[in-house]
Design a protein around this motif. Sequence first.
Motif, PDB file in Angstrom:
ATOM      1  N   ASP A   8       0.831  -1.213   0.000  1.00  0.00           N
ATOM      2  CA  ASP A   8       0.000   0.000   0.000  1.00  0.00           C
ATOM      3  C   ASP A   8       0.860   1.256   0.000  1.00  0.00           C
ATOM      4  N   GLU A  25      -1.758   8.816   3.632  1.00  0.00           N
ATOM      5  CA  GLU A  25      -2.595   9.424   2.597  1.00  0.00           C
ATOM      6  C   GLU A  25      -3.437  10.554   3.186  1.00  0.00           C
ATOM      7  N   GLU A  26      -3.978  10.332   4.374  1.00  0.00           N
ATOM      8  CA  GLU A  26      -4.764  11.366   5.062  1.00  0.00           C
ATOM      9  C   GLU A  26      -3.890  12.591   5.350  1.00  0.00           C
ATOM     10  N   ALA A  57      -2.574   4.329   5.079  1.00  0.00           N
ATOM     11  CA  ALA A  57      -3.860   5.032   5.142  1.00  0.00           C
ATOM     12  C   ALA A  57      -3.706   6.375   5.858  1.00  0.00           C
TER      13      ALA A  57
END
Length: 203
Positions: free
Chosen positions: A91, A193-194, A190
């Motif tokens: 990811d 990315e935020e 994750a």
Amino acid sequence: MTEIRHIVFDIGKVLIHYDPHLVFSRFIPDETERNWFFENVCTHDWNVEQDRGRSWEDAEALAIKTHPGHEENIRNFRRYWHEMVPHAYEDSVALMKRLIDKGYDVTMLTNWAKDTFKEAQARFPFLAWPRGVTVSGEIGLIKPDREIYEVHARNFGLEPAASLFIDDSLKNVEAARAAGWQAVLFEGAAKLEEDLRGLGVRV
């Protein structure tokens, strides 16, 4: 805050998994004994000197001189190093690829021994995707020394205020900020990315 144009990734524990326990749980099954080995023999500080450029031969000789009864496991650290980096974080790699595809100037800055990094490059082709990399073991400087950030910025033509550094170590993140960079602590793809979206980065 200056618009981010340059994005600089750390590698270990950001793009590639690293865990020496994966190897030594086989050689030293007892967790208490294994932790003692890492705290007293093949310590973090001992390993960091290879990241700074010390040869494995010199590192092993020093550790064996101090702990002769652990010679085999001291040698096992380099001998089985490849098993300590078993896989990439897919990811994170995908996120880095998206940033490159969107036109961001992506480079890498890593604390890594010179010879083992060459092995990693052969195993993980995505390490060739960014514009380039500064490897601590090749230049004799390590994070969080301010000079390594200055060298990276100078060699790759980065404007520090427009550069975002991503690292899993808070002290390395704080050092980047002290050098005039923007920086975020890596806590998973994750969350990264935020954080990037919050900084106005197109992801």
